[in-house]
Design a protein around this motif. Structure first.
Motif, PDB file in Angstrom:
ATOM      1  N   PRO A  72      25.062 -24.782  66.911  1.00 33.51           N
ATOM      2  CA  PRO A  72      26.526 -24.668  66.923  1.00 33.51           C
ATOM      3  C   PRO A  72      27.046 -24.377  68.334  1.00 33.51           C
ATOM      4  CG  PRO A  72      25.568 -23.340  65.156  1.00 33.51           C
ATOM      5  CD  PRO A  72      24.431 -23.807  66.016  1.00 33.51           C
ATOM      6  N   ARG A  73      28.132 -25.037  68.691  1.00 33.56           N
ATOM      7  CA  ARG A  73      28.724 -24.800  70.008  1.00 33.56           C
ATOM      8  C   ARG A  73      30.226 -24.540  69.919  1.00 33.56           C
ATOM      9  NH1 ARG A  73      29.160 -22.602  74.758  1.00 33.56           N
ATOM     10  NH2 ARG A  73      30.085 -23.905  76.352  1.00 33.56           N
ATOM     11  N   VAL A  74      30.852 -25.148  68.922  1.00 37.24           N
ATOM     12  CA  VAL A  74      32.304 -25.036  68.809  1.00 37.24           C
ATOM     13  C   VAL A  74      32.656 -24.602  67.392  1.00 37.24           C
ATOM     14  CG1 VAL A  74      34.464 -26.370  68.749  1.00 37.24           C
ATOM     15  CG2 VAL A  74      32.793 -26.782  70.576  1.00 37.24           C
ATOM     16  N   VAL A  75      33.601 -23.678  67.277  1.00 33.09           N
ATOM     17  CA  VAL A  75      34.256 -23.397  65.997  1.00 33.09           C
ATOM     18  C   VAL A  75      35.615 -24.070  66.068  1.00 33.09           C
ATOM     19  CG1 VAL A  75      35.172 -21.624  64.462  1.00 33.09           C
ATOM     20  CG2 VAL A  75      33.066 -21.200  65.763  1.00 33.09           C
ATOM     21  N   LEU A 135      38.239 -14.541  65.361  1.00 32.90           N
ATOM     22  CA  LEU A 135      37.380 -15.729  65.433  1.00 32.90           C
ATOM     23  C   LEU A 135      36.945 -16.006  66.870  1.00 32.90           C
ATOM     24  CD1 LEU A 135      39.230 -17.989  62.879  1.00 32.90           C
ATOM     25  CD2 LEU A 135      36.772 -17.502  62.820  1.00 32.90           C
ATOM     26  N   ALA A 136      37.866 -15.856  67.799  1.00 30.20           N
ATOM     27  CA  ALA A 136      37.534 -16.115  69.210  1.00 30.20           C
ATOM     28  C   ALA A 136      36.510 -15.097  69.700  1.00 30.20           C
ATOM     29  CB  ALA A 136      38.798 -16.063  70.072  1.00 30.20           C
ATOM     30  N   ASP A 137      36.715 -13.836  69.377  1.00 27.97           N
ATOM     31  CA  ASP A 137      35.770 -12.810  69.832  1.00 27.97           C
ATOM     32  C   ASP A 137      34.389 -13.054  69.244  1.00 27.97           C
ATOM     33  OD1 ASP A 137      37.802 -11.644  71.247  1.00 27.97           O
ATOM     34  OD2 ASP A 137      38.103  -9.964  69.863  1.00 27.97           O
ATOM     35  N   HIS A 138      34.376 -13.386  67.972  1.00 29.81           N
ATOM     36  CA  HIS A 138      33.103 -13.659  67.304  1.00 29.81           C
ATOM     37  C   HIS A 138      32.427 -14.885  67.913  1.00 29.81           C
ATOM     38  CE1 HIS A 138      30.669 -15.386  63.904  1.00 29.81           C
ATOM     39  NE2 HIS A 138      30.263 -14.137  63.847  1.00 29.81           N
ATOM     40  N   ALA A 139      33.206 -15.912  68.158  1.00 31.04           N
ATOM     41  CA  ALA A 139      32.650 -17.126  68.766  1.00 31.04           C
ATOM     42  C   ALA A 139      32.057 -16.802  70.134  1.00 31.04           C
ATOM     43  CB  ALA A 139      33.727 -18.198  68.889  1.00 31.04           C
ATOM     44  N   ALA A 160      31.120 -14.016  71.394  1.00 35.01           N
ATOM     45  CA  ALA A 160      29.957 -13.122  71.317  1.00 35.01           C
ATOM     46  C   ALA A 160      28.698 -13.889  70.948  1.00 35.01           C
ATOM     47  CB  ALA A 160      30.230 -12.016  70.296  1.00 35.01           C
ATOM     48  N   ASN A 161      28.881 -15.041  70.328  1.00 32.45           N
ATOM     49  CA  ASN A 161      27.732 -15.850  69.926  1.00 32.45           C
ATOM     50  C   ASN A 161      27.551 -17.102  70.793  1.00 32.45           C
ATOM     51  OD1 ASN A 161      26.476 -14.703  67.318  1.00 32.45           O
ATOM     52  ND2 ASN A 161      28.693 -14.447  67.032  1.00 32.45           N
ATOM     53  N   GLY A 162      28.225 -17.094  71.923  1.00 35.01           N
ATOM     54  CA  GLY A 162      28.046 -18.221  72.840  1.00 35.01           C
ATOM     55  C   GLY A 162      28.757 -19.482  72.405  1.00 35.01           C
ATOM     56  N   LEU A 163      29.755 -19.353  71.554  1.00 37.50           N
ATOM     57  CA  LEU A 163      30.497 -20.523  71.065  1.00 37.50           C
ATOM     58  C   LEU A 163      31.897 -20.564  71.678  1.00 37.50           C
ATOM     59  CD1 LEU A 163      29.704 -20.306  67.218  1.00 37.50           C
ATOM     60  CD2 LEU A 163      28.292 -21.220  69.058  1.00 37.50           C
ATOM     61  N   LEU A 164      32.535 -21.696  71.511  1.00 40.25           N
ATOM     62  CA  LEU A 164      33.920 -21.874  71.943  1.00 40.25           C
ATOM     63  C   LEU A 164      34.808 -22.031  70.717  1.00 40.25           C
ATOM     64  CD1 LEU A 164      33.239 -24.521  74.744  1.00 40.25           C
ATOM     65  CD2 LEU A 164      33.685 -22.069  75.069  1.00 40.25           C
ATOM     66  N   LEU A 165      36.063 -21.630  70.840  1.00 39.22           N
ATOM     67  CA  LEU A 165      37.015 -21.791  69.736  1.00 39.22           C
ATOM     68  C   LEU A 165      37.998 -22.917  70.060  1.00 39.22           C
ATOM     69  CD1 LEU A 165      38.046 -20.868  66.981  1.00 39.22           C
ATOM     70  CD2 LEU A 165      39.492 -19.193  68.156  1.00 39.22           C
ATOM     71  N   HIS A 166      37.992 -23.930  69.222  1.00 38.39           N
ATOM     72  CA  HIS A 166      38.901 -25.068  69.356  1.00 38.39           C
ATOM     73  C   HIS A 166      39.926 -25.015  68.232  1.00 38.39           C
ATOM     74  CE1 HIS A 166      39.931 -29.235  67.933  1.00 38.39           C
ATOM     75  NE2 HIS A 166      40.281 -29.352  69.198  1.00 38.39           N
ATOM     76  N   VAL A 167      41.170 -25.306  68.572  1.00 39.26           N
ATOM     77  CA  VAL A 167      42.231 -25.383  67.562  1.00 39.26           C
ATOM     78  C   VAL A 167      42.682 -26.832  67.428  1.00 39.26           C
ATOM     79  CG1 VAL A 167      44.615 -24.758  67.036  1.00 39.26           C
ATOM     80  CG2 VAL A 167      43.028 -23.017  67.869  1.00 39.26           C
ATOM     81  N   ASP A 168      42.535 -27.362  66.222  1.00 38.91           N
ATOM     82  CA  ASP A 168      43.166 -28.639  65.920  1.00 38.91           C
ATOM     83  C   ASP A 168      44.626 -28.316  65.629  1.00 38.91           C
ATOM     84  OD1 ASP A 168      44.222 -30.948  64.913  1.00 38.91           O
ATOM     85  OD2 ASP A 168      42.626 -31.319  63.473  1.00 38.91           O
ATOM     86  N   GLY A 222      42.463 -15.891  72.857  1.00 39.09           N
ATOM     87  CA  GLY A 222      41.100 -16.271  73.215  1.00 39.09           C
ATOM     88  C   GLY A 222      40.685 -17.691  72.872  1.00 39.09           C
ATOM     89  N   VAL A 223      41.635 -18.497  72.425  1.00 37.91           N
ATOM     90  CA  VAL A 223      41.298 -19.897  72.125  1.00 37.91           C
ATOM     91  C   VAL A 223      40.884 -20.613  73.418  1.00 37.91           C
ATOM     92  CG1 VAL A 223      42.288 -22.104  71.390  1.00 37.91           C
ATOM     93  CG2 VAL A 223      42.762 -20.001  70.089  1.00 37.91           C
ATOM     94  N   ASP A 224      39.868 -21.478  73.310  1.00 39.15           N
ATOM     95  CA  ASP A 224      39.361 -22.179  74.490  1.00 39.15           C
ATOM     96  C   ASP A 224      39.953 -23.564  74.663  1.00 39.15           C
ATOM     97  OD1 ASP A 224      37.144 -20.262  75.419  1.00 39.15           O
ATOM     98  OD2 ASP A 224      36.689 -20.522  73.294  1.00 39.15           O
ATOM     99  N   ALA A 225      40.274 -24.209  73.559  1.00 43.96           N
ATOM    100  CA  ALA A 225      40.728 -25.604  73.652  1.00 43.96           C
ATOM    101  C   ALA A 225      41.641 -25.914  72.474  1.00 43.96           C
ATOM    102  CB  ALA A 225      39.541 -26.563  73.641  1.00 43.96           C
ATOM    103  N   VAL A 226      42.653 -26.728  72.746  1.00 39.13           N
ATOM    104  CA  VAL A 226      43.636 -27.084  71.718  1.00 39.13           C
ATOM    105  C   VAL A 226      43.883 -28.584  71.732  1.00 39.13           C
ATOM    106  CG1 VAL A 226      45.998 -26.734  70.881  1.00 39.13           C
ATOM    107  CG2 VAL A 226      44.843 -24.894  72.112  1.00 39.13           C
TER     108      VAL A 226
END
Lengths: 346, 346, 346, 346
Positions: free
Chosen positions: C132-135, C155-159, C161-169, C192-196
């Protein structure tokens, strides 16, 4: 400042913008199930013949990749010129997005011939080799040249005799047809072409192309593939309205013919300027030329255009639906001045 | 009947088969976490240098596609010769499986040069063009020629100076090193090569290749990619045992040197036969030749070999680790006979 | 006839169309190197914060697939809800075009939580499992619900902390922000969202979305990838002009808030109708409902809308920037009438 | 030390190794055009019926991805259990290499039913949804259970009635057939299965699987696809020789039956141990169990095996063709001891 960089530097033809505004009423079913799309598809049939089935898409790379995905199975490839847009200007999309191998051929003028195509037909049936399935030609070509209907007919006959299909990357098909003085069908359907990426953007649309299949029983799953290939517009009526404006009357031809005329005018005006060599036949809306060293850079201080071949310095001047005679004349004069200054400096 | 069709028509070298049998004891952890794999990786470090990281795979196409997937991002491409195996003999796998665009170059002898490579370096930074990332050369080449260490050094330096990596498709690397009389490292690591698809199958293995990375900080995710690219053997010890047999002693070199010697012997014996033209330098285990019309077909009635170029009729004769002097001599005599009969018939 | 089928059945907001017309002057450099694009990118920075880097694209599927291609390496995957648009409504484009595996999770309301995401984090480091890389979450969701800023922050903090990124559709991000009464940044950058994938089409554009990256050092090669992923418009100024109209003033918010208000009005008017069950919280511009048998078909005789879940008959009513109070009231009355008639018939 | 980690920790059955040695004579045409391959294909027809067409490949992931590439067009997908090997243990290869979307279903025992499959059949004809084309089941399943012939027949009939194909991931098909006491055809061809990935590696081969098509007119281009999908062995005779050893006599059945018997013996011996819960029916060569806390770790000090479900601690014990009764008995005793020690400690 307008220049000679590209026909997609031009804006939207006023009639096209008006058609978009006219379609902007009420709600319409999304994803192409609207009356405008039906009308555009009908007009494409009027122009390409009753067998024409069409899918509107966003851009030319989309149309081409969609065509290859629809016409090729994974073990099949596409024969094209080394200079083809699909080979050099689409960011590797045919390979990375479609998984399609391009089987390229060197050409002096961007045009394929049956003889050239034949070079890729020797490994038929060998599981180690990609099996050619599509011959893709550009009409008019990336080098401003065009195929005569007879040349396309020969390519189509040769392709069909070898179990292949003939695809036309027609981002400037209108320029070719206008230059030939024939209908869109006369340079496609009537000479055996199977599929066309029919361009609108470079001919005055805001943005829109159509993948048009001319032969029955090809292109299975295309409606699914268009969605999957990221080319399904949600508000499809606004793609369709543009094509209606282009195709309902003569706009497609008058715009393209004008651009062609401007290129011819430019070529005529600079052809005899000392130091200038026109490097390709001027058969559409582009002029390719070699200039004395330093002249291109000097001209670029005032007018934008591209160097086509970094290794030789060959330049490309592109005319569009909105290029004016005055702009051509002024630029030709600038070319002459810059060349004269250069010669004087030597 | 043994012939001169391909070095992969040969079987398993007895020492390799013995090594497989020897590894066939007890249980071993699957997927390469076994002691044999560790030992094979150690031997690859011994041969390629301490920086060498390796991944054993099933076949050469797998090694090459894995290399390209690991070294290129999706917008990056691979520069190679038109005649490269990856371009003509891998069924479009680089494109269809890896999404990788190959940027090809015509070569008379299958060999690239910095000057040739440079032709693909003009569009740097243009989002419309695939960005070159890897230069892939074949050593020894598909045409039986080989790169001198200096030639590879020049390619590596040129690649690195332009931000590229140098990959060697080494399905016959052993033949090249044996022919040059140098170590495997001397024709790879020591001259700046970054990655090697190191072949075993054509040099006497049952089947097995190794992707070897020689430069640090490249190939992120390779362990994941090997699995995903369908190249992770479950009973990895049996791949590893083969490489142990090949690399623990001199087997890699003696087998390759023998195949090379047989090709040289064949070339020497037929070179002066009237009607025969040797078309490439014989620097590995292949002989390329033109024969009088009809002679190839006649020879094929008794010995299998391939026509390399359907358009010219050029043939390829391949020697392997188990080709005997007697077989070479008999074939050379058959060539001479067939040519003589042909000349007499004229 | 306007209905409640989809917010992309609506047309172009007049201010957006006017902006297109205004940009239709002279020539402009193609492919996004024009002043309108620079201005739109500046406005996106104004709204999403100074770290925002943006790429305009054609449609939402394009934005999402581009995001996944840019954020994931081939061995990495995207965690999302089973009901996510990327999973059920994009024709398999993430997999077929991007090669991306989606790691799905069942949710009652379309919303992920750190606990749900955690279920896919157990195979870390196993070469046999996609890493997993992106939520990817949808805001507002496909079920008309929305995430509170705190929920996204968790969700962003959890992502992270686990080396993931948070994407928002965010095809309906404006509806979420308008509903929350906050800025676009407050529900993305600030939590904390990384990408939208920032949607415009459903909020009154002719067609256009923006992929916006909010975190530094992610998205390498995005400019190349946009071209390769078939999402680079040649006349980029007309995409940009639409975003200028949307973002220069309050249009993004007023349009979205209006659509939300219409959905709330509709829900309020039908909530107590006997036989109607509102099935999801109404937090954006959609109402989900169960109706007595036969009622949906009867209503569809006059107004178009979709059945969301074929297995249960649950329907979706979507409001848009141009839905009027009168239309809502008339439709609510029709619902009440149809339900009453149905009850009477029983 | 032998353990219960996986059936692919076992080595090569002596008869298989002998067959490889026997095939190691002379030269043979490469890439599967050799007499051993023809003989193996004949044996596969003997076992699966006269309609069986087969392609030998390297590994199970290769067979499955090749099957999906051959049976699905790009807009089509594969229905499978969430626990299917293709979904969780193939590194995302179906998606990344094949572009295939998997449409997953939760199952308690790893088995699909027509009712479950039906959940994915509601979006037929919608261009926004991947169109199901293949139902893929694992026989025996990843959870050590198996389908009765009637269950497969029901799945096949349901699939065919809906225009789908039934694929069996048969990496342990031999275990299922041996357990059922039927032929390979009885659990595939005779019940309507269309395609099988027939496993050999887990049943005593060095390494090798076969993709077997049982229905006419499916799998166009498979020979090309095998090469392109990196699954064409150059020295194909050594793949074929293994299958000859497996299928010419009863080796496939005796080996599988032995492994099954060992699993049954183990289950019988530990079933009544206090603290042990057998969690799945033992119908092939695997035992799934829950153990008291700490017991698994203690057992792992001497015997290797895997935790199947990290979230619950459920373990998997796998038996193979070479597991001995003594090993089973010793391990069962160790389980009993460890559980007793644990209980005593409480």
């Amino acid at each position: 400042m307008k220049g000679f960089a590209s026909d997609n530097y031009a804006g939207i033809h006023p009639e096209v913008l008006a058609a978009i505004a006219e379609a902007n009423v009420d709600h319409a079913v999304a994803y192409g199930e609207d009356p405008w799309t039906a009308r555009a598809e009908g007009l494409l049939r009027d122009h390409f013949g009753p067998s024409a089935r069409s899918w509107l898409v966003f851009n030319g790379t989309g149309a081409n990749v969609l065509a290859f995905r629809a016409l090729c199975r994974p073990w099949q490839g596409v024969i094209c010129a080394e200079t083809a847009h699909v080979n050099v200007d689409e960011g590797g999309a045919p390979e990375a997005i479609g998984g399609t191998k391009l089987l390229t051929l060197p050409t002096p003028d961007g045009k394929l011939t049956p003889e050239l195509v034949g070079r890729h037909l020797l490994g038929g049936g060998d599981e180690h080799a990609v099996q050619p399935r599509v011959v893709s030609v550009t009409q008019s070509t990336e080098l401003g040249t065009r195929y005569e209907p007879d040349e396309l007919r020969a390519l189509a006959d040769h392709a069909h005799a070898n179990g292949l299909l003939l695809h036309v990357d027609g981002s400037r098909l209108a320029n070719a047809a206008a230059g030939l003085g024939v209908s869109l069908a006369a340079t496609t359907t009537d000479v055996g072409v199977d599929a066309v990426s029919f361009g609108g953007t470079k001919n005055g649309l805001l943005g829109g192309e159509a993948l048009v299949l001319l032969t029955d029983d090809i292109g299975e799953g295309l409606t699914y593939l268009r969605k999957q290939t990221l080319q399904l517009a949600s508000k499809g009526r606004f793609l369709a309205a543009q094509f209606i404006a282009l195709l309902e009357g003569d706009l497609w031809r008058t715009s393209a013919a004008h651009a062609n005329a401007m290129a011819s005018r430019l070529a005529a005006e600079v052809r005899d300027v000392p130091g200038v060599t026109i490097t390709q036949r001027v058969q559409a809306n582009a002029v390719f030329a070699m200039l004395p060293e330093g002249v291109a850079d000097r001209l670029r201080e005032v007018v934008r255009f591209y160097t086509w071949d970094e290794s030789t310095g060959e330049v490309r001047w592109m005319c569009s639906w909105d290029t004016t005679e005055a702009e051509v004349d002024a630029f030709a004069a600038a070319v002459a001045d810059a060349c004269a200054a250069r010669v004087a400096a030597d």
